[in-house]
Design a protein around this motif. Structure first.
Motif, mmCIF file in Angstrom:
data_model
loop_
_atom_site.group_PDB
_atom_site.id
_atom_site.type_symbol
_atom_site.label_atom_id
_atom_site.label_comp_id
_atom_site.label_asym_id
_atom_site.label_seq_id
_atom_site.Cartn_x
_atom_site.Cartn_y
_atom_site.Cartn_z
ATOM 1 N N LYS A 110 -20.668 17.252 -9.797
ATOM 2 C CA LYS A 110 -21.336 18.193 -8.901
ATOM 3 C C LYS A 110 -20.945 17.961 -7.447
ATOM 4 O O LYS A 110 -20.727 18.916 -6.685
ATOM 5 C CB LYS A 110 -22.854 18.076 -9.055
ATOM 6 C CG LYS A 110 -23.633 19.030 -8.164
ATOM 7 C CD LYS A 110 -25.133 18.885 -8.387
ATOM 8 C CE LYS A 110 -25.904 19.833 -7.472
ATOM 9 N NZ LYS A 110 -27.376 19.698 -7.673
ATOM 10 N N LEU A 111 -20.830 16.699 -7.056
ATOM 11 C CA LEU A 111 -20.501 16.368 -5.667
ATOM 12 C C LEU A 111 -19.006 16.348 -5.407
ATOM 13 O O LEU A 111 -18.573 16.160 -4.264
ATOM 14 C CB LEU A 111 -21.108 15.001 -5.283
ATOM 15 C CG LEU A 111 -22.638 14.911 -5.270
ATOM 16 C CD1 LEU A 111 -23.082 13.507 -4.880
ATOM 17 C CD2 LEU A 111 -23.237 15.938 -4.310
ATOM 18 N N GLY A 112 -18.210 16.513 -6.437
ATOM 19 C CA GLY A 112 -16.762 16.531 -6.263
ATOM 20 C C GLY A 112 -16.181 15.187 -5.883
ATOM 21 O O GLY A 112 -15.247 15.115 -5.067
ATOM 22 N N VAL A 113 -16.701 14.121 -6.480
ATOM 23 C CA VAL A 113 -16.204 12.773 -6.194
ATOM 24 C C VAL A 113 -14.755 12.657 -6.646
ATOM 25 O O VAL A 113 -14.413 13.034 -7.765
ATOM 26 C CB VAL A 113 -17.087 11.710 -6.897
ATOM 27 C CG1 VAL A 113 -16.483 10.319 -6.732
ATOM 28 C CG2 VAL A 113 -18.505 11.754 -6.345
ATOM 29 N N ALA A 168 -24.369 9.982 -4.511
ATOM 30 C CA ALA A 168 -24.606 10.181 -5.945
ATOM 31 C C ALA A 168 -25.458 9.066 -6.523
ATOM 32 O O ALA A 168 -26.394 9.311 -7.307
ATOM 33 C CB ALA A 168 -23.265 10.244 -6.675
ATOM 34 N N THR A 169 -25.154 7.836 -6.132
ATOM 35 C CA THR A 169 -25.913 6.688 -6.629
ATOM 36 C C THR A 169 -27.374 6.793 -6.221
ATOM 37 O O THR A 169 -28.284 6.549 -7.025
ATOM 38 C CB THR A 169 -25.301 5.375 -6.093
ATOM 39 O OG1 THR A 169 -23.955 5.270 -6.566
ATOM 40 C CG2 THR A 169 -26.100 4.177 -6.550
ATOM 41 N N LEU A 204 -12.937 -5.940 -16.874
ATOM 42 C CA LEU A 204 -11.932 -4.992 -16.420
ATOM 43 C C LEU A 204 -11.839 -4.983 -14.889
ATOM 44 O O LEU A 204 -12.784 -5.379 -14.198
ATOM 45 C CB LEU A 204 -12.279 -3.586 -16.920
ATOM 46 C CG LEU A 204 -12.376 -3.437 -18.456
ATOM 47 C CD1 LEU A 204 -12.808 -2.033 -18.825
ATOM 48 C CD2 LEU A 204 -11.045 -3.796 -19.108
ATOM 49 N N PRO A 205 -10.703 -4.508 -14.355
ATOM 50 C CA PRO A 205 -10.506 -4.519 -12.899
ATOM 51 C C PRO A 205 -11.078 -3.270 -12.226
ATOM 52 O O PRO A 205 -10.973 -2.164 -12.758
ATOM 53 C CB PRO A 205 -8.981 -4.549 -12.762
ATOM 54 C CG PRO A 205 -8.498 -3.781 -13.964
ATOM 55 C CD PRO A 205 -9.475 -4.084 -15.077
ATOM 56 N N ALA A 206 -11.678 -3.456 -11.031
ATOM 57 C CA ALA A 206 -12.179 -2.324 -10.244
ATOM 58 C C ALA A 206 -12.148 -2.699 -8.760
ATOM 59 O O ALA A 206 -12.709 -3.725 -8.369
ATOM 60 C CB ALA A 206 -13.595 -1.945 -10.661
ATOM 61 N N THR A 207 -11.512 -1.878 -7.966
ATOM 62 C CA THR A 207 -11.384 -2.196 -6.541
ATOM 63 C C THR A 207 -12.673 -1.933 -5.770
ATOM 64 O O THR A 207 -12.820 -2.417 -4.643
ATOM 65 C CB THR A 207 -10.249 -1.381 -5.918
ATOM 66 O OG1 THR A 207 -10.481 0.009 -6.152
ATOM 67 C CG2 THR A 207 -8.908 -1.778 -6.515
ATOM 68 N N PHE A 208 -13.608 -1.158 -6.312
ATOM 69 C CA PHE A 208 -14.847 -0.904 -5.580
ATOM 70 C C PHE A 208 -15.750 -2.129 -5.540
ATOM 71 O O PHE A 208 -16.681 -2.200 -4.730
ATOM 72 C CB PHE A 208 -15.603 0.296 -6.178
ATOM 73 C CG PHE A 208 -16.412 -0.017 -7.405
ATOM 74 C CD1 PHE A 208 -17.719 -0.498 -7.307
ATOM 75 C CD2 PHE A 208 -15.876 0.184 -8.685
ATOM 76 C CE1 PHE A 208 -18.469 -0.766 -8.450
ATOM 77 C CE2 PHE A 208 -16.619 -0.091 -9.814
ATOM 78 C CZ PHE A 208 -17.924 -0.570 -9.701
ATOM 79 N N GLN A 242 -13.199 6.140 -7.289
ATOM 80 C CA GLN A 242 -14.048 5.038 -6.871
ATOM 81 C C GLN A 242 -13.910 4.707 -5.385
ATOM 82 O O GLN A 242 -14.752 4.016 -4.818
ATOM 83 C CB GLN A 242 -13.752 3.789 -7.700
ATOM 84 C CG GLN A 242 -12.338 3.251 -7.568
ATOM 85 C CD GLN A 242 -12.079 2.097 -8.505
ATOM 86 O OE1 GLN A 242 -12.771 1.085 -8.457
ATOM 87 N NE2 GLN A 242 -11.095 2.260 -9.391
ATOM 88 N N GLY A 243 -12.867 5.216 -4.730
ATOM 89 C CA GLY A 243 -12.704 5.003 -3.296
ATOM 90 C C GLY A 243 -13.466 6.004 -2.445
ATOM 91 O O GLY A 243 -13.560 5.843 -1.225
ATOM 92 N N ASP A 244 -14.047 7.025 -3.079
ATOM 93 C CA ASP A 244 -14.794 8.064 -2.352
ATOM 94 C C ASP A 244 -16.224 7.571 -2.120
ATOM 95 O O ASP A 244 -17.189 8.084 -2.689
ATOM 96 C CB ASP A 244 -14.781 9.356 -3.175
ATOM 97 C CG ASP A 244 -15.215 10.569 -2.362
ATOM 98 O OD1 ASP A 244 -15.658 10.388 -1.223
ATOM 99 O OD2 ASP A 244 -15.111 11.694 -2.891
ATOM 100 N N ARG A 245 -16.337 6.553 -1.274
ATOM 101 C CA ARG A 245 -17.593 5.801 -1.174
ATOM 102 C C ARG A 245 -18.764 6.635 -0.614
ATOM 103 O O ARG A 245 -19.906 6.456 -1.050
ATOM 104 C CB ARG A 245 -17.386 4.548 -0.320
ATOM 105 C CG ARG A 245 -16.511 3.501 -1.010
ATOM 106 C CD ARG A 245 -16.371 2.227 -0.183
ATOM 107 N NE ARG A 245 -15.642 1.207 -0.918
ATOM 108 C CZ ARG A 245 -16.194 0.334 -1.741
ATOM 109 N NH1 ARG A 245 -17.502 0.360 -1.939
ATOM 110 N NH2 ARG A 245 -15.468 -0.567 -2.378
ATOM 111 N N GLU A 246 -18.495 7.487 0.345
ATOM 112 C CA GLU A 246 -19.591 8.253 0.934
ATOM 113 C C GLU A 246 -20.282 9.128 -0.110
ATOM 114 O O GLU A 246 -21.517 9.131 -0.229
ATOM 115 C CB GLU A 246 -19.061 9.111 2.085
ATOM 116 C CG GLU A 246 -20.166 9.832 2.846
ATOM 117 C CD GLU A 246 -19.647 10.562 4.078
ATOM 118 O OE1 GLU A 246 -20.339 11.492 4.531
ATOM 119 O OE2 GLU A 246 -18.559 10.203 4.575
#
Length: 985
Positions: free
Chosen positions: A368-371, A383-384, A296-300, A374-378
């Motif tokens: 919880k962090l309000g992501v 979270a990771t 599948l496609p993912a820009t991250f 997938q572009g919300d990298r910070e």
């Protein structure tokens, strides 16, 4: 002023250090600078602190050696030359600015910069500039001992060092992963990397899992192979370029940049074709555990990270969960690739049980962090980090995996062993941070090198020695000891040679050059003998021998034995001095004298540095000393200071905000730069150079200079007064306490605190005394102020030596204050009572201001000081009991019993001391009354009003009965209304 004293110091060799058995020695070093450009204020901070220590130790009676040399090894200087040769206009402009600091003629500047295409011209130009700038700062260095790491005789020293390391088995050659610049065809170290002194650079190992796609493998990278049991799909970036390539005979599909990196990691890579990642979207692959998964496609997904392919575990990977949510909502993308049905049925698969989290930890933390996606990298990086850390240390594999109940960290090892055994797992190395470049602009990746030279810091014998050396060493601030311990624990195989740059060639394999951090570990020993080598002609002889060794790949046994024999004798006391001298063609007394000089100065008593060198140079400094020298020659202390920033921003030449030492000295003066460096931050804190604050410190420096001139003009009293007034006793107490506590502060490297004592607190005390000096006997004032200045100028000297030297000679002295002893503490003058009583004066001034503000009155101020003696007795009892840790309730009970009928006062005194309304130091009634009276004029001038001081027990004018409110340390105050026609004081 500054130039005069610099000229005298250096022409007369005031700071040249020679062995002197009548005095204890102190050997302090600061890492020699790398000279690809001029010194900046960061150098200024570190070297100024080193010089303050050197000057202080000299005052304390030590024979101090504070030397300097210059580092040119490696690629940074070569990179400057290369960038100019390539026509880098931006870099050339910066060099023009740097050279222009010293050369006013633009034509001459152009000629010099043009010559920098030869790296030796860079070396020779900036070496002289460093010497100029360090002398301009007044550093008390022994400039006779200068050498450069490119000097031939220094190469003989490095040859000896590596012979010793090889003989102990610490120098090895083999296959290992290293940081590597393909464009430059060589391994690189921190000094070779742009910003390497600021970045924390690591090599990360990825596990590569093979997903079957026809007769090829789509190869996905992961740090968590145990999560393969929760995989729902594979991600690729549809906008990236991928390749099908033969990798060690297997067909792999990876990103184009991954294929390029893999060829440097001991893999045979042949690209068969290139294509867009969109071609892979919608295909179905078979995972290493047999599951059928869609692509599948993912820009991250970053094509420049590992293979550019990742498998998705949305239950346990925040990026995967966010990307899956994004994709399910993206109707356009689903239609474009025709993957609606494939994606609709995908749900997270929970495979790890984690206390404190639900079934899907990734979902929990993303919400919880309000992501936002997938572009919300910070936020996704945060979270990771949380999920990966928690699962690794606290997670347990679930029942739907073959490792039910096994801890995640143990399951990882088992999965790797299983998949590797079945040929479904490989490895790949990456640099962290991902995009790193050499100083010359070349990309840095990880390569696996077969014939690389390494220092095996992981050798158990060596490791135990370096840990022992650290344990016996003083670390200042002590908090950094853990950083050293972590570094020494982690150190293992360290590449120690490059194929490009300046420096000493590996004696057995001259194709390699010993790299910049590996030849700068024990050079402090070379300081002890460098000038003697030059004076005796041995520098030339050793340089010739080094050249012979390298040209013959160490097969010239006579030359190698002569080098090794000389340094073995000088540094280790091994061998026959007669034979050593004969091999070098000098008298025996020459080599014995050189040996004696080394023995006198070693070990290093203090190594002062910036904190950026903890993880490399300073740890190598410990390790190499432990490897080569006996314990008695191991370093004794390392002190560290934090970074410098400029006006709140990181200082960087590339940002254009670097302040060069030459600029700072020209604009401000060396003493102002030194004082600001000392005063602006503690060692462990970042120093923020702010121009407006420098101007404030300049004001204080000028005030001190002007005050000193007033005292000098007053002259010295002919006789010592028989009795001393209270203000004089107070000032002499402050002075002697500063002498005593200042020595302790410098001993403990509390340099900012010391600067505050000498340039702020002591100055304030002198100015306070001078406010009332007209009320004191003239001879007493002259005697006191001269006595104070005589000690004060010595206390200034470690930080502001030029001003101190000028004042010292203005006083009629003919010696150098830079070589004067620390002022003697005259214990008889230290008086707690008078100092404590003056603290009451300072607080009284603030109290009067507040009363005037609240009442709105500004007439005569009546101060009622000194309640009855019994109140002081009770107050001092409170202080005694509190000092012993007694509870407030117990103190009140004890005092109520001791002073019958005064329980209410006992409670008030106790509570007021506890709350801070009254001071926490003892007071005598007579001293408090007399001090307040003595400093009445000072109080008036601070407030601009008339003050009448009255004894609270016998007030003369007390219309509102304020006197009875007076307490120890808290005089009562009554401010009269100001008459309409009264003029200001």
């Amino acid at each position: 002023m500054a130039e005069r004293w610099q000229r005298e110091w250096y022409l007369n060799g005031v700071f040249n250090a020679n062995p002197d058995n009548s005095r204890p020695k102190y050997f302090i070093t600061v890492p020699y600078p790398y000279i690809e450009g001029p010194p900046h204020i960061g150098h200024g901070r570190t070297f100024t602190i080193g010089d303050i220590v050197a000057r202080f130790r000299r005052m304390m009676g030590y024979n101090v050696l504070f030397p300097i040399a210059f580092h040119i090894t490696g690629t940074p200087i070569q990179a400057v030359a290369d960038r100019l040769s390539k026509g880098d206009a931006e870099y050339e402009s910066r060099l023009r600015r740097e050279v222009g600091l010293y050369i006013n003629d633009p034509v001459k500047v152009s000629e010099i910069v043009s010559g920098f295409k030869d790296p030796w011209n860079i070396v020779n130009f900036f070496k002289d500039r460093y010497i100029e700038d360090f002398k301009a700062m007044g550093y008390s260095m022994d400039f006779r001992r200068i050498f450069m790491t490119g000097d031939p005789h220094y190469s003989s020293f490095i040859i000896w060092q590596y012979v010793k390391l090889a003989s102990k088995g610490y120098l090895v050659r083999g296959r290992h992963q290293v940081l590597y610049a393909p464009d430059e065809n060589q391994a690189v170290g921190e000094h070779d990397i742009r910003g390497g002194d600021e970045l924390s650079i690591d090599i990360i190992q990825f596990n590569l899992l093979k997903f079957r796609l026809g007769d090829s493998y789509l190869v996905a990278a992961t740090l968590r192979p145990e999560t393969i049991y929760g995989a729902t799909n594979v991600w690729v970036n549809p906008n990236s370029t991928y390749v099908e390539a033969l990798v060690n005979g297997e067909r792999w599909i990876v990103s184009r940049v991954a294929a390029w990196k893999l060829q440097y990691q001991d893999k045979e890579v042949k690209v068969l074709r290139e294509f867009s990642g969109s071609e892979l979207v919608g295909k179905v692959v078979e995972s290493p555990i047999g599951a059928k998964l869609p692509v599948l496609p993912a820009t991250f997904v970053d094509e420049d990270t590992a293979t550019g392919v990742v498998y998705s575990v949305p239950a346990h990977a925040p990026y995967d969960y966010a990307a899956l949510v994004d994709l399910k909502r993206d109707a356009d993308t689903l239609r474009r690739y025709g993957i609606e049905e494939l994606v609709k049925g995908i749900e997270p698969i929970s495979i790890i049980k984690l206390p404190g989290f639900g079934k899907y930890p990734a979902k929990d933390i993303v919400e919880k962090l309000g992501v936002k996606g997938q572009g919300d990298r910070e936020k996704l990086d945060e979270a990771t980090g949380i999920v990966y850390r928690e699962e690794f240390y606290n997670g347990v594999m679930a029942e739907n995996t073959p490792y039910s109940g096994v801890k995640v960290n143990e399951a990882r090892v088992k999965v790797i062993e299983d998949l590797r055994g079945r040929g479904l797992l490989d490895t790949m190395y990456e640099v962290e941070p991902r995009r790193v470049y050499t100083r010359g602009g070349s990309r840095v990746i990880v390569a696996v090198i077969k014939d690389q030279w390494f220092l095996n810091f992981g050798d158990p014998t060596w490791k135990s020695l370096m840990i022992k050396a650290l344990g016996e060493m003083k670390i200042i601030p002590e908090s950094y000891r853990q950083n050293f311990k972590a570094t020494l624990d982690w150190l293992s195989m360290r590449p120690c040679a490059r194929k490009r740059g300046l420096g000493t060639r590996m004696p057995w394999d001259p194709e390699w050059v010993i790299e910049s951090l590996s030849d700068s570990t024990i050079y402090m020993a070379f300081y002890t003998i460098a000038h003697r080598l030059a004076e005796t002609g041995l520098a030339s002889r050793l340089g010739e021998l080094a050249k012979r060794v390298i040209e013959t790949k160490a097969s010239d046994k006579e030359a190698l034995d002569a080098i090794v024999g000389f340094y073995d004798y000088v540094f280790l006391g091994q061998g026959d001095p007669e034979a050593v001298a004969k091999a070098l063609g000098v008298d025996r007394g020459v080599v014995e004298g050189i040996r004696a000089e080394f023995e006198y100065w070693y070990p290093v008593d203090q190594r002062h540095s910036g904190i950026d060198l903890v993880t490399n140079h300073l740890s190598f400094f410990i390790a190499h000393h432990a490897a080569i020298f006996p314990e008695r020659h191991w370093p004794r202390a390392i002190s560290l200071n934090n970074f410098v920033i400029i006006n709140g921003r990181r200082m960087s030449k590339s940002l254009g905000n670097a302040i060069y030492l030459k600029e700072a000295v020209n604009k401000y003066s060396p003493d102002l730069v030194r004082l600001y460096v000392a005063y602006s931050a503690d060692l462990e804190n970042v120093m923020d150079w702010r121009d407006e604050e420098v101007d404030t410190v300049l004001g204080r420096l000028m005030d001190i200079w002007n005050t000193a001139q007033v005292i000098v003009d007053m002259g010295k009293a002919s006789v010592e007064p028989r009795t001393l007034s209270i203000p004089t006793r107070w000032l002499l107490s402050i002075l002697n306490r500063t002498i005593a506590e200042g020595a302790r502060a410098l001993e403990e490297m509390r340099i900012r605190e010391y600067a505050l004592m000498v340039f702020f607190n002591l100055y304030d005390a002198v100015k306070t005394y001078m406010t009332i000096m007209d009320e004191l006997p003239r001879d007493e004032v002259k005697y006191t102020l001269w006595k104070v200045l005589e000690a004060w100028v010595k206390l200034m000297q470690p930080i502001t030596p030029h001003m101190a030297e000028e004042i010292w000679h203005n006083m009629g002295n003919t010696t150098y204050v830079s070589t004067e002893a620390w002022p003697r503490v005259e214990q008889q003058y230290i008086n707690d009572d008078v100092e404590n009583a003056f603290k009451v004066v300072d607080r009284l001034i603030e109290d009067i201001r507040e009363v005037m503000r609240v009442s709105g009155q500004a007439g005569t101020v009546n101060v009622y000081v000194g309640p009855p003696e019994q109140v002081y007795e009770m107050f001092n009892d409170v202080i005694d009991m509190m000092g012993k840790g007694a509870a407030i309730r117990d103190i009140i009970r004890t005092l109520a019993n001791r002073y019958r009928g005064r329980g209410e006062l006992a409670a008030r005194l106790t509570n007021d001391v506890a709350s801070g309304k009254l001071p926490r130091f003892k007071l005598s009634r007579d001293m408090e009354v007399n001090v307040v009276r003595s400093f009445k004029t000072y109080i008036e001038r601070r407030l601009g009003v008339k003050v009448v001081v009255q004894d609270a027990t016998t007030p003369i004018n007390d219309p509102t009965n304020k006197a009875r409110q007076a307490l120890p340390g808290r005089p009562a105050i009554y401010v009269e209304p100001k008459p309409a026609n009264e003029a200001p004081l």
